[in-house]
Motif scaffolding. Structure first.
Motif, PDB file in Angstrom:
ATOM      1  N   LEU A  16       1.130  -1.180   0.274  1.00  0.00           N
ATOM      2  CA  LEU A  16      -0.218  -0.134  -0.008  1.00  0.00           C
ATOM      3  C   LEU A  16       0.928   1.218  -0.269  1.00  0.00           C
ATOM      4  O   LEU A  16       0.833   2.672  -0.519  1.00  0.00           O
ATOM      5  CB  LEU A  16      -1.037  -0.106   1.250  1.00  0.00           C
ATOM      6  CG  LEU A  16      -2.592   0.687   1.259  1.00  0.00           C
ATOM      7  CD1 LEU A  16      -3.218   0.512   0.449  1.00  0.00           C
ATOM      8  CD2 LEU A  16      -2.494   1.043   2.258  1.00  0.00           C
ATOM      9  N   GLN A  17       2.040   0.997   0.778  1.00  0.00           N
ATOM     10  CA  GLN A  17       2.966   2.309   0.522  1.00  0.00           C
ATOM     11  C   GLN A  17       3.446   2.793  -0.568  1.00  0.00           C
ATOM     12  O   GLN A  17       4.323   4.358  -0.957  1.00  0.00           O
ATOM     13  CB  GLN A  17       3.980   1.951   2.006  1.00  0.00           C
ATOM     14  CG  GLN A  17       4.486   3.191   2.145  1.00  0.00           C
ATOM     15  CD  GLN A  17       3.388   4.157   2.325  1.00  0.00           C
ATOM     16  OE1 GLN A  17       2.470   4.196   4.265  1.00  0.00           O
ATOM     17  NE2 GLN A  17       3.722   6.196   2.734  1.00  0.00           N
ATOM     18  N   ALA A  18       3.712   2.003  -1.368  1.00  0.00           N
ATOM     19  CA  ALA A  18       4.123   1.498  -2.478  1.00  0.00           C
ATOM     20  C   ALA A  18       4.210   3.302  -3.234  1.00  0.00           C
ATOM     21  O   ALA A  18       4.495   3.156  -4.733  1.00  0.00           O
ATOM     22  CB  ALA A  18       4.507   0.486  -3.516  1.00  0.00           C
ATOM     23  N   VAL A  77      -9.523   1.868  -2.539  1.00  0.00           N
ATOM     24  CA  VAL A  77      -8.117   0.421  -1.999  1.00  0.00           C
ATOM     25  C   VAL A  77      -8.127   0.084  -3.581  1.00  0.00           C
ATOM     26  O   VAL A  77      -8.633  -0.573  -3.822  1.00  0.00           O
ATOM     27  CB  VAL A  77      -9.648  -0.325  -1.319  1.00  0.00           C
ATOM     28  CG1 VAL A  77      -8.370  -1.676  -1.008  1.00  0.00           C
ATOM     29  CG2 VAL A  77      -9.847   0.160  -0.117  1.00  0.00           C
ATOM     30  N   PRO A  78      -7.009  -0.445  -3.586  1.00  0.00           N
ATOM     31  CA  PRO A  78      -6.197  -0.706  -4.880  1.00  0.00           C
ATOM     32  C   PRO A  78      -6.604  -2.663  -4.634  1.00  0.00           C
ATOM     33  O   PRO A  78      -6.668  -2.903  -3.987  1.00  0.00           O
ATOM     34  CB  PRO A  78      -4.639  -0.707  -4.619  1.00  0.00           C
ATOM     35  CG  PRO A  78      -4.800  -0.304  -3.751  1.00  0.00           C
ATOM     36  CD  PRO A  78      -5.856  -0.266  -2.979  1.00  0.00           C
ATOM     37  N   ILE A  84      -0.476  11.079  -4.190  1.00  0.00           N
ATOM     38  CA  ILE A  84      -1.602  10.017  -3.617  1.00  0.00           C
ATOM     39  C   ILE A  84      -0.337   9.955  -2.736  1.00  0.00           C
ATOM     40  O   ILE A  84       0.501   9.459  -1.718  1.00  0.00           O
ATOM     41  CB  ILE A  84      -1.016   9.040  -4.535  1.00  0.00           C
ATOM     42  CG1 ILE A  84      -1.787   8.918  -6.291  1.00  0.00           C
ATOM     43  CG2 ILE A  84      -1.816   7.092  -3.957  1.00  0.00           C
ATOM     44  CD1 ILE A  84      -1.365   7.764  -6.779  1.00  0.00           C
ATOM     45  N   ARG A  85      -1.509   9.904  -0.609  1.00  0.00           N
ATOM     46  CA  ARG A  85      -0.864   9.579  -0.044  1.00  0.00           C
ATOM     47  C   ARG A  85      -1.590   7.980   0.376  1.00  0.00           C
ATOM     48  O   ARG A  85      -3.145   7.553   0.319  1.00  0.00           O
ATOM     49  CB  ARG A  85      -1.787  10.945   0.511  1.00  0.00           C
ATOM     50  CG  ARG A  85      -0.415  11.834   0.480  1.00  0.00           C
ATOM     51  CD  ARG A  85       0.593  11.708   0.756  1.00  0.00           C
ATOM     52  NE  ARG A  85       1.831  12.810  -0.026  1.00  0.00           N
ATOM     53  CZ  ARG A  85       1.894  13.196  -0.890  1.00  0.00           C
ATOM     54  NH1 ARG A  85       1.594  12.260  -1.709  1.00  0.00           N
ATOM     55  NH2 ARG A  85       2.810  14.092  -0.461  1.00  0.00           N
ATOM     56  N   ARG A 115      -6.591   3.071   3.037  1.00  0.00           N
ATOM     57  CA  ARG A 115      -6.844   3.430   1.757  1.00  0.00           C
ATOM     58  C   ARG A 115      -5.700   4.595   1.219  1.00  0.00           C
ATOM     59  O   ARG A 115      -4.777   5.247   1.706  1.00  0.00           O
ATOM     60  CB  ARG A 115      -7.945   4.317   1.585  1.00  0.00           C
ATOM     61  CG  ARG A 115      -9.489   3.694   2.462  1.00  0.00           C
ATOM     62  CD  ARG A 115     -11.078   3.961   2.692  1.00  0.00           C
ATOM     63  NE  ARG A 115     -11.301   4.454   1.296  1.00  0.00           N
ATOM     64  CZ  ARG A 115     -12.386   3.544   0.432  1.00  0.00           C
ATOM     65  NH1 ARG A 115     -12.385   2.227   1.110  1.00  0.00           N
ATOM     66  NH2 ARG A 115     -12.956   4.010  -0.649  1.00  0.00           N
ATOM     67  N   LEU A 116      -6.335   4.596  -0.371  1.00  0.00           N
ATOM     68  CA  LEU A 116      -5.605   5.734  -0.481  1.00  0.00           C
ATOM     69  C   LEU A 116      -6.073   6.833  -1.060  1.00  0.00           C
ATOM     70  O   LEU A 116      -7.188   6.902  -1.440  1.00  0.00           O
ATOM     71  CB  LEU A 116      -4.949   5.008  -2.399  1.00  0.00           C
ATOM     72  CG  LEU A 116      -4.166   3.994  -2.611  1.00  0.00           C
ATOM     73  CD1 LEU A 116      -3.718   3.407  -3.841  1.00  0.00           C
ATOM     74  CD2 LEU A 116      -2.856   3.775  -1.963  1.00  0.00           C
TER      75      LEU A 116
END
Length: 221
Positions: A120-122, A175-176, A136-137, A142-143
């Motif tokens: 997620l952090q990527a 959410v990816p 993007i944060r 969630r993104l």
């Protein structure tokens, strides 16, 4: 005579269809790469000191080199973003500091690179493609995205756009799904796929003024 004509047409039709497939298989060029291509992956150029990117018009890439050769080329060791295949060719995009270049290349000169599923952090970062940007944060699993897009640019000349740029924007969260995500705000949808250090983005043409698109291959600022 009629029977002979029909026989000739039937005999030639497979060749004609093959040529048509190569000629009309879709665009492989800078602006259209994110929206006209699919099956995105990363590959390394191998086995050649110089691999020219071939054009997609006037019978190309079927005509091969040198007829379809563009000025841009990649060399062994370069990493490219790839799209779909067209005969012996594969669409490739080489990102660089000034944007990038796209074209058809001999797929035998490409070696697929493994791309691990992103954390997620990527996704987090300030992503840029020319003047367009996506911030993007990660928050609460969630993104969150804030983005701006411009046409023809953020600062066009009076000759390019006397009334100033057309502007688009997106502000959404999602959410990816693995390496892909859809950011939706009202009628605007921005689809993004994360491949290592590049973000491939395409929208649905509902995110701003006339001709404004988020489409592009983005890199971290």
């Amino acid at each position: 005579m009629l029977l002979r004509t029909l026989f000739l047409l039937a005999t030639l039709s497979p060749l004609a269809a093959s040529a048509s497939d190569l000629t009309d298989g879709g665009s492989c060029r800078n602006g259209a790469f994110p929206s006209e291509q699919s099956g995105f992956a990363l590959a390394k150029v191998v086995g050649t000191p110089r691999l020219y990117l071939l054009g997609d018009m006037d019978g190309c890439p079927a005509k091969g080199e040198p007829a379809c050769r563009q000025r841009s080329y990649v060399v062994s060791g370069d990493t490219v973003v790839t799209g779909r295949d067209l005969g012996r060719y594969r669409c490739a995009f080489f990102p660089n500091k000034v944007g990038g270049s796209a074209g058809w290349v001999d797929r035998s000169k490409l070696q697929a690179l493994p791309v691990p599923a992103p954390t997620l952090q990527a996704w987090s970062g300030d992503w840029k493609d020319s003047d367009n940007g996506l911030r993007i944060r990660v928050r609460d699993g969630r993104l969150h995205v804030e983005g701006d897009a411009y046409w023809p640019s953020a600062n066009p000349t009076p000759a390019e756009r006397p009334g100033g740029p057309n502007i688009g924007a997106v502000s959404a969260q999602a959410v990816p799904r693995g390496a892909q995500v859809d950011f939706v705000e009202d009628t605007c949808t921005v689809h993004a796929q994360l491949l290592g250090d590049v973000l491939i983005v395409a929208d649905n043409s509902e995110c701003g003024g006339m001709n404004v698109r988020f489409n592009g291959v983005y890199r971290r600022k």
